[in-house]
Scaffold this motif. Structure first.
Motif, PDB file in Angstrom:
ATOM      1  N   GLY A   9       0.786  -1.216   0.000  1.00 50.72           N
ATOM      2  CA  GLY A   9       0.000   0.000   0.000  1.00 50.72           C
ATOM      3  C   GLY A   9       0.823   1.272   0.000  1.00 50.72           C
ATOM      4  N   GLY A  10       2.138   1.187   0.198  1.00 56.27           N
ATOM      5  CA  GLY A  10       2.960   2.386   0.224  1.00 56.27           C
ATOM      6  C   GLY A  10       4.419   2.028   0.066  1.00 56.27           C
ATOM      7  N   ASP A  11       5.269   3.077  -0.020  1.00 57.81           N
ATOM      8  CA  ASP A  11       6.694   2.837  -0.201  1.00 57.81           C
ATOM      9  C   ASP A  11       7.283   2.041   0.956  1.00 57.81           C
ATOM     10  N   LEU A  12       6.860   2.338   2.179  1.00 58.97           N
ATOM     11  CA  LEU A  12       7.376   1.609   3.334  1.00 58.97           C
ATOM     12  C   LEU A  12       7.043   0.128   3.211  1.00 58.97           C
ATOM     13  N   GLY A  13       5.789  -0.189   2.876  1.00 61.79           N
ATOM     14  CA  GLY A  13       5.386  -1.579   2.739  1.00 61.79           C
ATOM     15  C   GLY A  13       6.177  -2.305   1.667  1.00 61.79           C
ATOM     16  N   ARG A  14       6.424  -1.638   0.545  1.00 58.93           N
ATOM     17  CA  ARG A  14       7.181  -2.263  -0.534  1.00 58.93           C
ATOM     18  C   ARG A  14       8.615  -2.533  -0.108  1.00 58.93           C
ATOM     19  N   ARG A  15       9.218  -1.597   0.625  1.00 53.52           N
ATOM     20  CA  ARG A  15      10.600  -1.804   1.064  1.00 53.52           C
ATOM     21  C   ARG A  15      10.692  -2.925   2.098  1.00 53.52           C
ATOM     22  N   ILE A  16       9.722  -2.988   2.989  1.00 54.57           N
ATOM     23  CA  ILE A  16       9.715  -4.065   3.981  1.00 54.57           C
ATOM     24  C   ILE A  16       9.566  -5.413   3.298  1.00 54.57           C
ATOM     25  N   ALA A  17       8.611  -5.530   2.377  1.00 53.93           N
ATOM     26  CA  ALA A  17       8.388  -6.793   1.674  1.00 53.93           C
ATOM     27  C   ALA A  17       9.608  -7.192   0.857  1.00 53.93           C
ATOM     28  N   ALA A  18      10.222  -6.224   0.173  1.00 56.37           N
ATOM     29  CA  ALA A  18      11.394  -6.522  -0.648  1.00 56.37           C
ATOM     30  C   ALA A  18      12.555  -7.008   0.207  1.00 56.37           C
ATOM     31  N   GLY A  72      13.253   4.787   3.313  1.00 57.87           N
ATOM     32  CA  GLY A  72      13.612   5.423   2.046  1.00 57.87           C
ATOM     33  C   GLY A  72      14.508   6.628   2.180  1.00 57.87           C
ATOM     34  N   GLY A  73      15.083   6.838   3.364  1.00 55.36           N
ATOM     35  CA  GLY A  73      15.928   8.009   3.562  1.00 55.36           C
ATOM     36  C   GLY A  73      17.230   7.963   2.783  1.00 55.36           C
ATOM     37  N   GLU A  74      17.614   6.753   2.320  1.00 57.85           N
ATOM     38  CA  GLU A  74      18.867   6.615   1.583  1.00 57.85           C
ATOM     39  C   GLU A  74      18.626   6.201   0.137  1.00 57.85           C
ATOM     40  N   VAL A  75      17.392   6.370  -0.352  1.00 59.97           N
ATOM     41  CA  VAL A  75      17.053   5.850  -1.670  1.00 59.97           C
ATOM     42  C   VAL A  75      17.873   6.474  -2.782  1.00 59.97           C
TER      43      VAL A  75
END
Length: 227
Positions: A9-18, A72-75
């Motif tokens: 549902g959001g960037d945080l969720g995608r990064r956690i799942a990845a 995403g602070g270091e994206v």
């Protein structure tokens, strides 16, 4: 076994799942590590959640990374900004491990010579039966390099623990001129090139040399005395 993520549902969720899938963890594995319910891990991955700081710290520890990276602070920063780890050492990887680390797809870099000099280009790749397949555009530097020797490199950097690996392949790259064969390779690819669907010219690298290295950090999660 890690479960495939649903659309997050959001960037945080995608990064956690990845990151979870990168480590080969299920949601239950992460929940146990973070002291949370598996249902909450699912909620954070799939909804636009805003977890508290305490949970984010536990989650980052469970996923062997940092809150800054998950958020995403270091994206837009290059990998490798961390300090060297204590007692780190470099080990050589055998060919089988090199192919295992490359997986069946990802993003790597090619090095080739052009009329203007050497260039290094990032691109999506696919592994197929001991060869590396690229999609590129007609007239691109890679397309123009057909039947010449190039280098291909892929790596992973773990800034949280100052470790990582790199794999280097050297060999001749060929254009797939048979349209049916090219179509099959495009259809077998995990995804279209990130840079755009017009990159339909299929190239195949046949490696003659494969080498790899890994930085091992004894104190880091997942590292042992072996490679």
């Amino acid at each position: 076994m890690a479960s495939a993520p649903h659309p997050a549902g959001g960037d945080l969720g995608r990064r956690i799942a990845a990151r979870r899938l990168q480590l080969g963890l299920s949601r239950q594995d992460v929940a146990l590590r973070a002291g949370a319910a598996p249902g909450y891990i699912e909620y954070v991955e799939e909804q636009s959640a805003t977890p508290g700081v305490g949970f984010m710290l536990r989650l980052a520890d469970a996923l062997e990374t940092t809150v800054r990276e998950l958020s995403g602070g270091e994206v837009d920063l290059p990998s490798g900004a961390g300090r060297g780890a204590r007692r780190a050492r470099m080990v050589e990887l055998d060919e089988a491990m090199c192919w295992t680390l490359l997986g069946d797809h990802g993003v790597g870099r090619i090095a080739l010579s052009t009329a203007d000099g050497p260039v290094l280009l990032p691109l999506n790749y696919q592994v197929s039966e001991g060869e590396v397949v690229f999609g590129t555009a007609e007239g691109s530097p890679l397309a123009d390099a057909a039947d010449t020797e190039i280098a291909f490199e892929a790596d992973h950097i773990d800034d949280a623990f100052s470790k990582g690996w790199s794999v280097l392949l050297v060999g001749t790259v060929h254009a797939v001129t048979d349209e049916e064969a090219a179509r099959r390779l495009r259809e077998a690819a995990y995804a279209t090139p990130w840079a755009g669907p017009e990159r339909r010219h299929v190239m195949v690298l046949v490696p003659r040399r494969i080498t790899g290295r890994r930085i091992v950090v004894p104190d880091a999660p997942g590292d042992t005395d072996g490679p």
